[in-house]
Scaffold this active site. Structure first.
Site, PDB file in Angstrom:
ATOM      1  N   TYR A  27     -12.963   4.252 -13.950  1.00  0.00           N
ATOM      2  CA  TYR A  27     -13.423   3.116 -14.741  1.00  0.00           C
ATOM      3  C   TYR A  27     -14.792   3.358 -15.369  1.00  0.00           C
ATOM      4  O   TYR A  27     -15.142   2.729 -16.363  1.00  0.00           O
ATOM      5  CB  TYR A  27     -13.574   1.874 -13.850  1.00  0.00           C
ATOM      6  CG  TYR A  27     -12.309   1.269 -13.331  1.00  0.00           C
ATOM      7  CD1 TYR A  27     -11.051   1.670 -13.790  1.00  0.00           C
ATOM      8  CD2 TYR A  27     -12.366   0.259 -12.373  1.00  0.00           C
ATOM      9  CE1 TYR A  27      -9.898   1.104 -13.303  1.00  0.00           C
ATOM     10  CE2 TYR A  27     -11.222  -0.323 -11.886  1.00  0.00           C
ATOM     11  CZ  TYR A  27      -9.988   0.092 -12.346  1.00  0.00           C
ATOM     12  OH  TYR A  27      -8.857  -0.489 -11.858  1.00  0.00           O
ATOM     13  N   ALA A  31     -13.245   4.852  -4.768  1.00  0.00           N
ATOM     14  CA  ALA A  31     -13.395   3.400  -4.837  1.00  0.00           C
ATOM     15  C   ALA A  31     -14.088   2.970  -6.119  1.00  0.00           C
ATOM     16  O   ALA A  31     -15.028   3.619  -6.596  1.00  0.00           O
ATOM     17  CB  ALA A  31     -14.162   2.894  -3.623  1.00  0.00           C
ATOM     18  N   ASP A  32     -13.633   1.854  -6.657  1.00  0.00           N
ATOM     19  CA  ASP A  32     -14.241   1.268  -7.846  1.00  0.00           C
ATOM     20  C   ASP A  32     -15.070   0.034  -7.511  1.00  0.00           C
ATOM     21  O   ASP A  32     -15.634  -0.598  -8.399  1.00  0.00           O
ATOM     22  CB  ASP A  32     -13.157   0.887  -8.864  1.00  0.00           C
ATOM     23  CG  ASP A  32     -12.113  -0.032  -8.260  1.00  0.00           C
ATOM     24  OD1 ASP A  32     -12.346  -1.250  -8.245  1.00  0.00           O
ATOM     25  OD2 ASP A  32     -11.080   0.458  -7.788  1.00  0.00           O
ATOM     26  N   GLN A  36      -1.638  -1.333  -2.903  1.00  0.00           N
ATOM     27  CA  GLN A  36      -1.517  -0.029  -2.260  1.00  0.00           C
ATOM     28  C   GLN A  36      -1.765  -0.080  -0.748  1.00  0.00           C
ATOM     29  O   GLN A  36      -2.387  -0.999  -0.225  1.00  0.00           O
ATOM     30  CB  GLN A  36      -2.482   0.963  -2.901  1.00  0.00           C
ATOM     31  CG  GLN A  36      -2.155   1.323  -4.338  1.00  0.00           C
ATOM     32  CD  GLN A  36      -2.920   0.488  -5.341  1.00  0.00           C
ATOM     33  OE1 GLN A  36      -3.240  -0.669  -5.095  1.00  0.00           O
ATOM     34  NE2 GLN A  36      -3.201   1.072  -6.507  1.00  0.00           N
ATOM     35  N   GLU A  68      -4.885   5.727 -12.126  1.00  0.00           N
ATOM     36  CA  GLU A  68      -5.834   5.192 -13.086  1.00  0.00           C
ATOM     37  C   GLU A  68      -6.964   6.191 -13.279  1.00  0.00           C
ATOM     38  O   GLU A  68      -7.443   6.797 -12.311  1.00  0.00           O
ATOM     39  CB  GLU A  68      -6.415   3.860 -12.587  1.00  0.00           C
ATOM     40  CG  GLU A  68      -5.398   2.737 -12.562  1.00  0.00           C
ATOM     41  CD  GLU A  68      -5.997   1.430 -12.063  1.00  0.00           C
ATOM     42  OE1 GLU A  68      -5.352   0.404 -12.232  1.00  0.00           O
ATOM     43  OE2 GLU A  68      -7.119   1.451 -11.500  1.00  0.00           O
ATOM     44  N   GLU A 105      -6.332   7.688  -7.815  1.00  0.00           N
ATOM     45  CA  GLU A 105      -7.076   6.851  -8.745  1.00  0.00           C
ATOM     46  C   GLU A 105      -8.568   7.169  -8.798  1.00  0.00           C
ATOM     47  O   GLU A 105      -9.202   7.406  -7.757  1.00  0.00           O
ATOM     48  CB  GLU A 105      -6.941   5.376  -8.340  1.00  0.00           C
ATOM     49  CG  GLU A 105      -5.513   4.860  -8.369  1.00  0.00           C
ATOM     50  CD  GLU A 105      -5.473   3.371  -8.139  1.00  0.00           C
ATOM     51  OE1 GLU A 105      -5.124   2.650  -9.095  1.00  0.00           O
ATOM     52  OE2 GLU A 105      -5.796   2.922  -7.020  1.00  0.00           O
ATOM     53  N   HIS A 106      -9.095   7.167 -10.036  1.00  0.00           N
ATOM     54  CA  HIS A 106     -10.520   7.053 -10.356  1.00  0.00           C
ATOM     55  C   HIS A 106     -11.358   8.297 -10.100  1.00  0.00           C
ATOM     56  O   HIS A 106     -12.594   8.224 -10.203  1.00  0.00           O
ATOM     57  CB  HIS A 106     -11.165   5.882  -9.607  1.00  0.00           C
ATOM     58  CG  HIS A 106     -10.437   4.588  -9.729  1.00  0.00           C
ATOM     59  ND1 HIS A 106      -9.888   4.155 -10.909  1.00  0.00           N
ATOM     60  CD2 HIS A 106     -10.151   3.635  -8.796  1.00  0.00           C
ATOM     61  CE1 HIS A 106      -9.307   2.984 -10.718  1.00  0.00           C
ATOM     62  NE2 HIS A 106      -9.439   2.645  -9.444  1.00  0.00           N
ATOM     63  N   TRP A 131      -8.051   7.483  -3.179  1.00  0.00           N
ATOM     64  CA  TRP A 131      -8.776   6.510  -3.977  1.00  0.00           C
ATOM     65  C   TRP A 131     -10.270   6.789  -3.993  1.00  0.00           C
ATOM     66  O   TRP A 131     -10.918   6.779  -2.948  1.00  0.00           O
ATOM     67  CB  TRP A 131      -8.516   5.115  -3.398  1.00  0.00           C
ATOM     68  CG  TRP A 131      -9.117   3.956  -4.133  1.00  0.00           C
ATOM     69  CD1 TRP A 131      -9.108   3.712  -5.475  1.00  0.00           C
ATOM     70  CD2 TRP A 131      -9.799   2.838  -3.537  1.00  0.00           C
ATOM     71  NE1 TRP A 131      -9.737   2.522  -5.756  1.00  0.00           N
ATOM     72  CE2 TRP A 131     -10.170   1.966  -4.582  1.00  0.00           C
ATOM     73  CE3 TRP A 131     -10.128   2.500  -2.218  1.00  0.00           C
ATOM     74  CZ2 TRP A 131     -10.855   0.771  -4.354  1.00  0.00           C
ATOM     75  CZ3 TRP A 131     -10.805   1.305  -1.991  1.00  0.00           C
ATOM     76  CH2 TRP A 131     -11.158   0.457  -3.045  1.00  0.00           C
TER      77      TRP A 131
END
Length: 633
Positions: free
Chosen positions: A520, A463-464, A183, A517, A495-496, A461
């Protein structure tokens, strides 16, 4: 710490499904430009054709080794002309005098001509996968780098430490350049006079980005036919010789030479045109006279359009821009300049502002260089746009601080029908990050209250991995909330976040390509519930919406923390939308990337489940796949 992604369970629907059935810039001519070289600060490097190739390579290779969460930012520009020696193009092993470097984090490289063909690079500006201890390769964290507005005659050789490996990643066949990224690493107005490899020399796992307004005369290879490759990619308004490879979600709109849709084999969705688009602005030079060209919007576009005359857009002389520098400019100085009628260029660096950049004038251009980063302090927003139309925001990264409500807000919400389809407010290469680089939290990353806005390559995003990452640390409800009507998203990555990733309240919204996604890190199912429902849908269209369309969606799970706790969680569905014939979703993919749990349905309560307990299942009418292996996210 990132985890290794293993073989996923994937269910794809690649057919039209309805939830009712199955589920004025005031222009200036070049003569008005101020003939002076602007002060872009210490983090902008400008080369001309007289610069020795050894100097160019030394500089590029020096800045290519920044770590993922570096605070350094770099923009590199090439004035019109030819750079490097083409003599070795048929045998890169013998090539000498070529421009050849990897492109690292937080680096944008661009030509300064009015057309990509104004700058020719004999050599390669490339991005390579990393090699892992188990022998695999991936570029899953190859973020934040870009190429724009130049031509490349690809002649690529390994450089630096990679050249000393037994199996260098940088080796490439003749007439081939590699861009193995994930990305926030766009290719715009790039003319590759040969082949483009989006995968890796030995196969690599990557997670896709955006290519726009580009021409690739040879073959684009995305990998994935047998083993790893790009899990998804979005290409629009471009021209390619051919495309090799398959994936979970390759989407083409308005691309001449694109492969035909292949819903069961290669995961390809192809639209003949892009419904509406607006290319990102770019810097140009004529002698020592600099300007920013701002393209007009295109409707039902197909193929490249590199024109820069008055029919294609407007050139704004650099004298009409406030050129901001990190550590010098404050929110107050920037907003004063904007209020006085200036446009804004943010030179490379991190801007720790005590308030948002506020845009109150129609047709304002806000453009970053070298991944200029807005890091507002004290829970402040980064950008707020008033109820004015035609604003262009491009090439910026936003880092949240703790306690932010909305990081980027377009329109106040009191007059959401303000907008102009012929002059749409456009957000190109705008990336928002919650945690990772610094501690941060937010309720909403991006809120769009204005109508007819174009979202062009946005990665939102939570962050993961990195600094301040955890279920109770970098908290964030939702990546994108759309309240305006007739908003179009082209290349949307979200995401997330901890509730819905996207909430679409506005009428007649359109999305072409969506990658998402789930978080997580839900510790258990009880911690991640939407009322009585297991988890939250990734993409939610509000119940009162009567018309909506989305094509090319890929939604994944990797429920890490709950798996290790012994009770993997589930999402009740990937997409939530009202059951109406005019609410349509096409070409949808769901997957369990790794670990436990899964997704119960695809749209609402329709569509087969994907679950870690049923590897590689095949359901009649659906397609299972295990292409997305080893994705350490």
């Amino acid at each position: 710490m990132r985890t290794r992604r293993r073989n996923p369970v994937v269910v794809s629907i690649f057919a039209a499904i309805t939830t009712a059935g199955a589920l004025a810039f005031p222009g200036a001519t070049p003569s008005a430009w101020a003939a002076t070289t602007p002060d872009f600060g210490p983090n902008v490097k400008i080369f001309d054709p007289k610069t020795p190739v050894t100097d160019i390579n030394a500089f590029l290779q020096k800045i290519s080794a920044e770590p993922e969460f570096s605070t350094n930012r770099q923009a590199v520009y090439f004035k019109p002309g030819v750079y490097g020696n083409a003599a070795g193009q048929n045998d890169p092993a013998t090539a000498t005098g070529i421009v050849n470097s990897e492109v690292g984090y937080y680096t944008s490289i661009a030509g300064l001509g009015t057309s990509p063909t104004s700058v020719t690079i004999n050599g390669a500006l490339h991005s390579e996968p990393r090699q892992n201890a188990d022998g695999s390769s991936d570029g899953l964290t190859n973020f934040y780098r870009s190429l724009d507005n130049l031509s490349i005659n690809p002649i690529q050789r390994p450089v630096g430490a990679d050249a000393e490996r037994a199996k260098p990643e940088g080796v490439a066949p003749a007439h081939t350049m590699r861009w193995a990224t994930s990305q926030a690493s766009s290719l715009r107005r790039v003319d590759i006079q040969g082949n483009l490899d989006l995968n890796g020399a030995y196969g690599a796992t990557l997670f896709g980005t955006t290519m726009a307004d580009s021409r690739i005369s040879g073959t684009v290879n995305s990998g994935g036919d047998a083993g790893p490759g790009q899990a998804q990619y979005y290409v629009r308004d471009s021209q390619i010789g051919s495309w090799r490879g398959g994936s979970a979600n390759l989407v083409f709109s308005g691309v001449k030479g694109a492969p035909a849709s292949d819903f069961t084999g290669r995961g390809i969705t192809t639209l003949p045109t892009t419904p509406t688009s607006r290319p990102a602005p770019f810097l140009t030079v004529n002698g020592d006279s600099y300007a920013v060209f701002v393209p007009k919007a295109r409707t039902n576009a197909s193929g490249v359009n590199w024109a820069t005359d008055s029919t294609a857009g407007t050139s704004i002389p650099i004298s009409r821009f406030h050129i901001a520098k990190p550590g010098t400019d404050t929110a107050a100085t920037i907003n004063k300049a904007l209020a006085s009628g200036k446009h804004l260029i943010l030179t490379p660096g991190i801007y720790r502002l005590n308030g948002p950049i506020t845009v109150t004038r129609a047709d304002t251009v806000v453009m970053g260089m070298g991944y200029a980063t807005l890091a507002p302090t004290g829970g402040q927003a980064a950008i707020e746009v008033s109820d004015v139309k035609g604003v262009v925001i491009s090439s910026l990264l936003v880092d949240a601080s703790p306690g932010t409500d909305v990081l980027v807000k377009i329109g106040t919400g009191t007059a959401n029908n303000i907008g102009d389809a012929t002059n749409p407010t456009t957000l190109s290469d705008l990336f928002v990050r919650i945690g990772g680089a610094q501690a941060g939290s937010s309720k909403i990353s991006l809120q769009v209250n204005q109508s007819k806005v174009i979202l062009d390559d946005n990665w939102l995003w939570r962050a993961d991995h990195g600094t301040g990452v955890g279920w109770t640390s970098n908290t964030s409800d939702t990546g994108l909330v759309v309240n305006g009507t007739d908003v179009t998203a082209l290349g949307l990555f979200v995401e997330h976040h901890q509730k819905n990733q996207v909430i679409w309240n506005g009428e007649r919204g359109r999305t072409v390509f969506y990658q998402s996604e789930f978080p997580y890190d839900p510790p258990n199912q009880a911690a991640w519930m939407d009322g009585t429902k297991e988890g939250y849908a990734s993409y939610k269209v509000a119940s009162g919406v009567t018309t909506h369309a989305a094509t090319g969606t890929a939604i994944y799970t990797l429920f890490l923390d709950s798996t290790f706790a012994g009770a993997p969680v589930h999402a009740w569905t990937s997409i939530e939308a009202p059951q109406r014939a005019s609410v349509r979703f096409t070409a949808m993919t769901t997957a369990v990337i790794a670990f436990g749990g899964g997704i119960r349905n695809i749209v609402g309560t329709t569509g087969a489940a994907v679950d870690a307990t049923q590897p590689n299942q095949v359901v009649p009418g659906f397609t299972a796949s295990a292409r997305l292996a080893a994705h350490p996210r």
